[in-house]
Design a protein around this motif. Sequence first.
Motif, mmCIF file in Angstrom:
data_model
loop_
_atom_site.group_PDB
_atom_site.id
_atom_site.type_symbol
_atom_site.label_atom_id
_atom_site.label_comp_id
_atom_site.label_asym_id
_atom_site.label_seq_id
_atom_site.Cartn_x
_atom_site.Cartn_y
_atom_site.Cartn_z
ATOM 1 N N SER A 138 0.166 6.512 7.055
ATOM 2 C CA SER A 138 -1.468 6.540 6.573
ATOM 3 C C SER A 138 -1.561 7.315 6.106
ATOM 4 O O SER A 138 -0.841 8.652 5.746
ATOM 5 C CB SER A 138 -2.012 6.011 8.211
ATOM 6 O OG SER A 138 -1.346 7.983 9.170
ATOM 7 N N GLU A 139 -3.223 7.541 5.966
ATOM 8 C CA GLU A 139 -2.972 9.033 5.093
ATOM 9 C C GLU A 139 -3.908 9.629 5.659
ATOM 10 O O GLU A 139 -3.447 11.130 5.488
ATOM 11 C CB GLU A 139 -5.097 8.654 4.149
ATOM 12 C CG GLU A 139 -5.670 7.670 3.982
ATOM 13 C CD GLU A 139 -5.304 6.004 4.565
ATOM 14 O OE1 GLU A 139 -4.749 5.972 5.272
ATOM 15 O OE2 GLU A 139 -6.231 5.115 4.193
ATOM 16 N N LYS A 140 -3.308 9.585 7.151
ATOM 17 C CA LYS A 140 -3.100 10.873 7.941
ATOM 18 C C LYS A 140 -1.884 11.639 8.750
ATOM 19 O O LYS A 140 -1.969 12.576 9.170
ATOM 20 C CB LYS A 140 -4.361 10.223 9.151
ATOM 21 C CG LYS A 140 -5.647 10.096 8.942
ATOM 22 C CD LYS A 140 -6.580 9.477 10.385
ATOM 23 C CE LYS A 140 -7.572 9.036 10.467
ATOM 24 N NZ LYS A 140 -8.283 8.816 11.334
ATOM 25 N N ILE A 199 0.798 -0.994 -0.601
ATOM 26 C CA ILE A 199 0.176 -0.036 0.125
ATOM 27 C C ILE A 199 1.361 1.198 -0.162
ATOM 28 O O ILE A 199 1.596 1.781 0.979
ATOM 29 C CB ILE A 199 -1.079 0.426 1.681
ATOM 30 C CG1 ILE A 199 -1.682 -0.784 1.061
ATOM 31 C CG2 ILE A 199 -1.474 1.006 0.971
ATOM 32 C CD1 ILE A 199 -2.641 -1.102 -0.301
ATOM 33 N N ALA A 200 0.574 2.517 -0.932
ATOM 34 C CA ALA A 200 0.889 3.907 -0.889
ATOM 35 C C ALA A 200 0.194 4.562 -0.661
ATOM 36 O O ALA A 200 -0.674 4.053 -1.136
ATOM 37 C CB ALA A 200 2.535 3.903 -2.189
ATOM 38 N N PHE A 201 0.220 5.814 -0.848
ATOM 39 C CA PHE A 201 -0.479 6.931 -0.798
ATOM 40 C C PHE A 201 -0.737 7.870 -2.141
ATOM 41 O O PHE A 201 1.092 8.075 -2.108
ATOM 42 C CB PHE A 201 -0.633 7.466 0.607
ATOM 43 C CG PHE A 201 -0.415 6.304 1.774
ATOM 44 C CD1 PHE A 201 -2.419 6.163 2.250
ATOM 45 C CD2 PHE A 201 -0.113 5.602 2.382
ATOM 46 C CE1 PHE A 201 -2.768 5.227 3.048
ATOM 47 C CE2 PHE A 201 0.507 4.521 3.511
ATOM 48 C CZ PHE A 201 -1.106 4.569 3.766
ATOM 49 N N ALA A 202 -1.187 8.305 -2.249
ATOM 50 C CA ALA A 202 -1.327 9.433 -3.791
ATOM 51 C C ALA A 202 -1.965 10.759 -3.292
ATOM 52 O O ALA A 202 -3.127 10.586 -2.497
ATOM 53 C CB ALA A 202 -1.281 8.435 -4.942
ATOM 54 N N ALA A 203 -2.168 11.749 -4.116
ATOM 55 C CA ALA A 203 -3.229 12.428 -4.683
ATOM 56 C C ALA A 203 -4.060 11.972 -5.055
ATOM 57 O O ALA A 203 -4.439 11.114 -5.940
ATOM 58 C CB ALA A 203 -2.456 13.109 -4.765
ATOM 59 N N ALA A 204 -5.454 12.307 -4.330
ATOM 60 C CA ALA A 204 -7.074 11.365 -5.024
ATOM 61 C C ALA A 204 -7.443 12.532 -5.603
ATOM 62 O O ALA A 204 -8.404 12.444 -6.375
ATOM 63 C CB ALA A 204 -7.908 11.371 -3.424
ATOM 64 N N ALA A 205 -6.948 13.752 -5.903
ATOM 65 C CA ALA A 205 -7.207 14.832 -6.530
ATOM 66 C C ALA A 205 -6.166 15.494 -7.074
ATOM 67 O O ALA A 205 -5.760 15.456 -6.718
ATOM 68 C CB ALA A 205 -8.691 15.637 -6.471
ATOM 69 N N ASP A 206 -6.076 16.240 -8.088
ATOM 70 C CA ASP A 206 -4.972 17.926 -8.449
ATOM 71 C C ASP A 206 -5.708 18.245 -7.232
ATOM 72 O O ASP A 206 -5.899 19.559 -6.930
ATOM 73 C CB ASP A 206 -5.692 17.978 -9.488
ATOM 74 C CG ASP A 206 -5.164 17.329 -11.250
ATOM 75 O OD1 ASP A 206 -4.852 16.471 -10.614
ATOM 76 O OD2 ASP A 206 -5.615 17.912 -12.122
ATOM 77 N N ASP A 217 -7.642 14.020 0.980
ATOM 78 C CA ASP A 217 -6.455 14.339 -0.016
ATOM 79 C C ASP A 217 -5.998 13.133 -0.690
ATOM 80 O O ASP A 217 -5.852 13.575 -2.369
ATOM 81 C CB ASP A 217 -6.013 14.980 0.223
ATOM 82 C CG ASP A 217 -6.610 17.038 0.466
ATOM 83 O OD1 ASP A 217 -7.175 17.170 0.354
ATOM 84 O OD2 ASP A 217 -6.218 17.392 0.908
ATOM 85 N N LEU A 218 -5.745 12.124 0.881
ATOM 86 C CA LEU A 218 -5.200 11.639 0.157
ATOM 87 C C LEU A 218 -5.621 10.083 -0.274
ATOM 88 O O LEU A 218 -6.604 9.664 0.302
ATOM 89 C CB LEU A 218 -3.251 10.959 0.796
ATOM 90 C CG LEU A 218 -3.145 12.234 1.145
ATOM 91 C CD1 LEU A 218 -1.378 12.544 2.196
ATOM 92 C CD2 LEU A 218 -2.334 12.409 -0.035
#
Length: 207
Positions: free
Chosen positions: A69-71, A33-40, A51-52
């Motif tokens: 984590s997302e937080k 699992i990695a974390f990326a931008a959910a939108a521009d 946001d992530l």
Amino acid sequence: MNRNRRLIAALLLCTAAGVTVQQLTPAPADSIIAFAAAADLPAGRTVAPGDLSRISVPPGMVPAGSPDSEKAFEGKQLAAPLRKGQLVTDAQVLGPGLLTGSPPGSVAVPLRMADAASVQLVSPGQLVNVVLTSGNDFEKPGGSRILAEAVPVLWTSVQGGKAGPWLAGADTDGLIVVAAAADQAHRLAGSSTQGKLFFVLVAARPG
């Protein structure tokens, strides 16, 4: 009878082909699992819930400094814009991670420009010469000297929001943050009290 034999033979051939393909097909690679931008997301945005997003990627694709984590980055300010789906690391938020890749011993130095509007012309990643102009127009003749050459910009007040851990709660109008070597930081420290500071955009040196 012959027709039935041909049908059975065809079924056996199909089964054998299926087994062969299954054996030759490589097993799916492990993913994490990695974390990326959910939108521009624009530079200067304070990372908020949602946001992530979580994405699955091969282990080798996760860069150093990725959140766990997302937080992890919530409440922190983005130092650069992110495209939807772009992996996030500590180098993209205000904080010590902004110095990632800088030479050992580099420090982040906040500077207040004499012309606050000029800060709109510079963006993180650009190189600038920092120039000190002393004197005034009446009693003391002016002179200029370069305090630091080709230092990269880490953050500007044009990005809005909070200025991060360096300048929390301070007036950020006309401020930029640059990465400087120890000797450059010594010259830059308190320089705005000695005269007026300006920057000159410069190109990266070849090689």
